[in-house]
Design an enzyme around this catalytic site. Structure first.
Site, mmCIF file in Angstrom:
data_model
loop_
_atom_site.group_PDB
_atom_site.id
_atom_site.type_symbol
_atom_site.label_atom_id
_atom_site.label_comp_id
_atom_site.label_asym_id
_atom_site.label_seq_id
_atom_site.Cartn_x
_atom_site.Cartn_y
_atom_site.Cartn_z
ATOM 1 C CB CYS A 228 9.753 -8.049 -1.498
ATOM 2 S SG CYS A 228 8.323 -8.892 -2.209
ATOM 3 C CB CYS B 115 7.030 -6.113 -2.988
ATOM 4 S SG CYS B 115 6.685 -7.501 -1.899
ATOM 5 C CG ASP B 116 9.583 -3.100 -3.577
ATOM 6 O OD1 ASP B 116 8.426 -2.652 -3.498
ATOM 7 O OD2 ASP B 116 10.280 -3.378 -2.589
#
Length: 322
Positions: free
Chosen positions: A141, A144-145
């Site tokens: 992701c 997300c990261d």
């Protein structure tokens, strides 16, 4: 044995399931939640969560899931270990016609309402090194990261719209983005391809596959191979993103619920209601677009509220029958 009967059964945990449990318990629905094969969901393999409201310093994924579970238990949710292995949904549920589920192939439960929060699982390449370094430079992701790789060099595997979108996202954060495409063309839409190819810091490596993710404690490179010439070389990257798709964990519901071609549960617009009365779906099991912890939590809240309204209607029917 007589099946156990509950007002509200929640199948799956993670942000969606735990949030549904919090709201359902506060509404006196006495929810029973089975955590599934991966208690806490995908966030239990995420090291840092920096974009969930309420954690100004960030939080690691497993701790965040423990916090949500503890909050659900605080209000009286019955959180249990176990996997729902089969279901039997009533097309026309009502008094004396509850939905049914079997846990771990042996414990039968009947339920007036069911909330599905089984999530989705990222598809991986299947490399041992990929699994070993998951959460330590390997991610599925970018949204997300990606923040953790600001001004660094990274690689992303994939050729569809999601991969192209995530490569573009990373290009705004990272110094260099290598996009690894196994064939000599992308599956992404023409618009998304043009978006990728127009970025100066995205380099598309055609006919390329990943052989190994390098690093002991964290990613420090990847070994790649040209699928045409067989030539191998190493890319010096600190982040490795896999964007080859997700698979919703919805197989046991296929005989009952309407789904799209990829297995995501279809819900009525603006709600979490499925095509079966009394069955609601939330989180990544029905979301193939956003797939974020905060959106999963939001739909978990919606599912509990929808289930509460349904139970009120069901109670009115029972009174009329009595």
């Amino acid at each position: 044995m007589t099946p156990e009967h509950v007002k509200c059964l929640i199948i799956g945990s993670g942000p969606a399931g735990y949030t549904a449990a919090i709201y359902a318990a506060r509404a006196n629905m006495q929810p029973v939640l089975y955590q599934g094969a991966q208690p806490g969901g995908q966030l239990t393999i995420t090291t840092e969560v920096d974009n969930f409201p309420g954690y100004p310093q960030g939080v690691n994924g497993p701790q965040m899931m423990q916090d949500l579970e503890a909050q659900a238990r605080r209000f009286g949710s019955d959180v249990r270990y176990g996997v729902v292995t089969s279901v039997q949904f009533e097309a026309n549920p009502g008094p004396g016609r509850p939905h049914r589920a079997v846990v771990d192939e042996k414990h039968e439960i009947t339920a007036d309402s069911i909330i599905i929060s089984t999530g989705a699982s990222a598809k991986w390449l299947g490399l041992p090194s990929e699994m070993r370094l998951n959460g330590r430079g390997v991610s599925a992701c970018a949204v997300c990261d990606g923040f953790f790789f600001r001004n660094q060099d990274v690689a992303i595997v994939g050729a569809g719209d999601t991969a192209a979108e995530e490569a573009s996202y990373l290009s705004n954060i990272c110094r260099k983005v290598y996009m690894l495409v196994r064939r000599d063309q992308m599956r992404a839409s023409r618009f998304m391809q043009q978006r990728v190819l127009s970025k100066d810091n995205i380099e598309v490596l055609w006919n390329t596959e990943t052989l190994e993710v390098l690093g002991d404690e964290e990613v420090n490179g990847i070994l790649i191979q040209d699928t045409v010439t067989g030539e191998q070389r190493t890319l010096d990257v600190t982040g490795f993103f896999v964007a080859i798709g997700h698979k919703p964990n919805t197989d046991i519901f296929k005989n009952y619920l309407d789904m799209d071609s990829n297995g995501y549960i279809l819900t009525e617009k603006g709600s979490t209601r499925t095509n079966i009365p009394g069955v609601f779906a939330c989180g990544d099991a029905q979301d193939n677009v956003y797939r974020q912890a905060i959106t999963a939590a939001g739909t978990g809240c919606m599912a509990a509220l929808d289930a509460e309204r349904y139970l009120v209607t069901l109670e009115m029917q029972e009174h009329l029958v009595a």
